[in-house]
Design an enzyme around this catalytic site. Sequence first.
Site, short mmCIF file in Angstrom:
data_model
loop_
_atom_site.label_atom_id
_atom_site.label_comp_id
_atom_site.label_asym_id
_atom_site.label_seq_id
_atom_site.Cartn_x
_atom_site.Cartn_y
_atom_site.Cartn_z
N HIS A 3 3.38 -3.08 3.08
CA HIS A 3 3.33 -1.62 3.20
C HIS A 3 4.15 -1.00 2.05
O HIS A 3 5.19 -1.51 1.67
CB HIS A 3 3.89 -1.17 4.56
CG HIS A 3 3.60 0.27 4.81
ND1 HIS A 3 4.36 1.29 4.27
CD2 HIS A 3 2.60 0.88 5.50
CE1 HIS A 3 3.84 2.45 4.63
NE2 HIS A 3 2.77 2.23 5.38
N GLU A 28 6.08 1.45 1.92
CA GLU A 28 7.47 1.81 2.21
C GLU A 28 8.38 0.60 2.03
O GLU A 28 9.56 0.74 1.71
CB GLU A 28 7.57 2.40 3.63
CG GLU A 28 7.04 3.83 3.63
CD GLU A 28 6.50 4.30 4.97
OE1 GLU A 28 6.71 3.63 6.00
OE2 GLU A 28 5.85 5.36 4.97
N GLU A 42 -4.03 2.41 0.75
CA GLU A 42 -3.12 3.50 1.12
C GLU A 42 -2.47 4.07 -0.14
O GLU A 42 -1.42 3.58 -0.57
CB GLU A 42 -2.02 2.97 2.03
CG GLU A 42 -2.51 2.42 3.34
CD GLU A 42 -1.45 2.64 4.41
OE1 GLU A 42 -1.76 3.37 5.34
OE2 GLU A 42 -0.34 2.12 4.27
N SER A 83 -2.00 10.03 5.70
CA SER A 83 -2.22 11.36 6.29
C SER A 83 -3.53 11.48 7.05
O SER A 83 -4.19 12.53 7.01
CB SER A 83 -2.11 12.45 5.22
OG SER A 83 -0.81 12.50 4.67
#
Length: 246
Positions: free
Chosen positions: A91, A93, A162, A208
């Site tokens: 991911h 993050e 993403e 989002s």
Amino acid sequence: MKYVVANWKAYVTDSETAKELADAVSRTKKRRDVAVVLCPPFLFVPALAGKRTSYALGAQDVFWKTSGPYTGEITADMLKKLGVTHVIVGHSERRHHLGETDDIVHQKLEAVLSLGLKAVLCVGEKERQDPRAIPALVGEQVKKAFNGIAKQDAERVIVAYEPVWAIGTGMPDTPDDALSAALYIRKILADIYDTRTAGKVAVLYGGSVDVANVADFVSQDGVDGVLVGKASTIKKSFVDILKRLA
Ligand code: PGA
């Protein structure tokens, strides 16, 4: 099959809330060909295990070794024993806040697949210079992650495109560009393996996603579903998202 992967990140901070969200998912009528994967924080995995009839249990991360002297780490083996079937790997993050390199992501992917689990591999660019072109970096991330992974294992990977600039910003990518990215990723996989294998890898969009836009992404043939962050942690909004796919 369309996928909805719910990444609760550290938004969900107690097991009661995790259970309430999971129960709401269970009560929501869905199509048979929609697979929901709930990814709570590690600590709340046991609270959701065993209850699942209508969702699969996922984890948000994993360590790249399967056991050994690694203080504080959670291994794929531990997750598997708790009933986890899917693990998010790479991911953004974690790549950007915790220094996860492409090599670490690759090793995590190997660890997950070596235990027979399914991986949700996240890729995506930080910025897009040319709005019409999916950056080559995305292809590089895919190539590095799959490097040396056997064909039969690759089929157990779900790739989530993403774009980092779309995550948590309320500014999603357009459905058209998400589709272009999904096609590009599948082309890279066809180059690495073959078209048949590339066709077996699900490619999702994340960033989002909410009740207003979910149908636009999921209705496209080349996009196999969505990875939802924040909106999957608010009961009403997640239930409404699932209803949009009913
Ligand atoms: P978001 O997060 O839906 O809150 O943008 C998506 C993700 O990071 O997985």
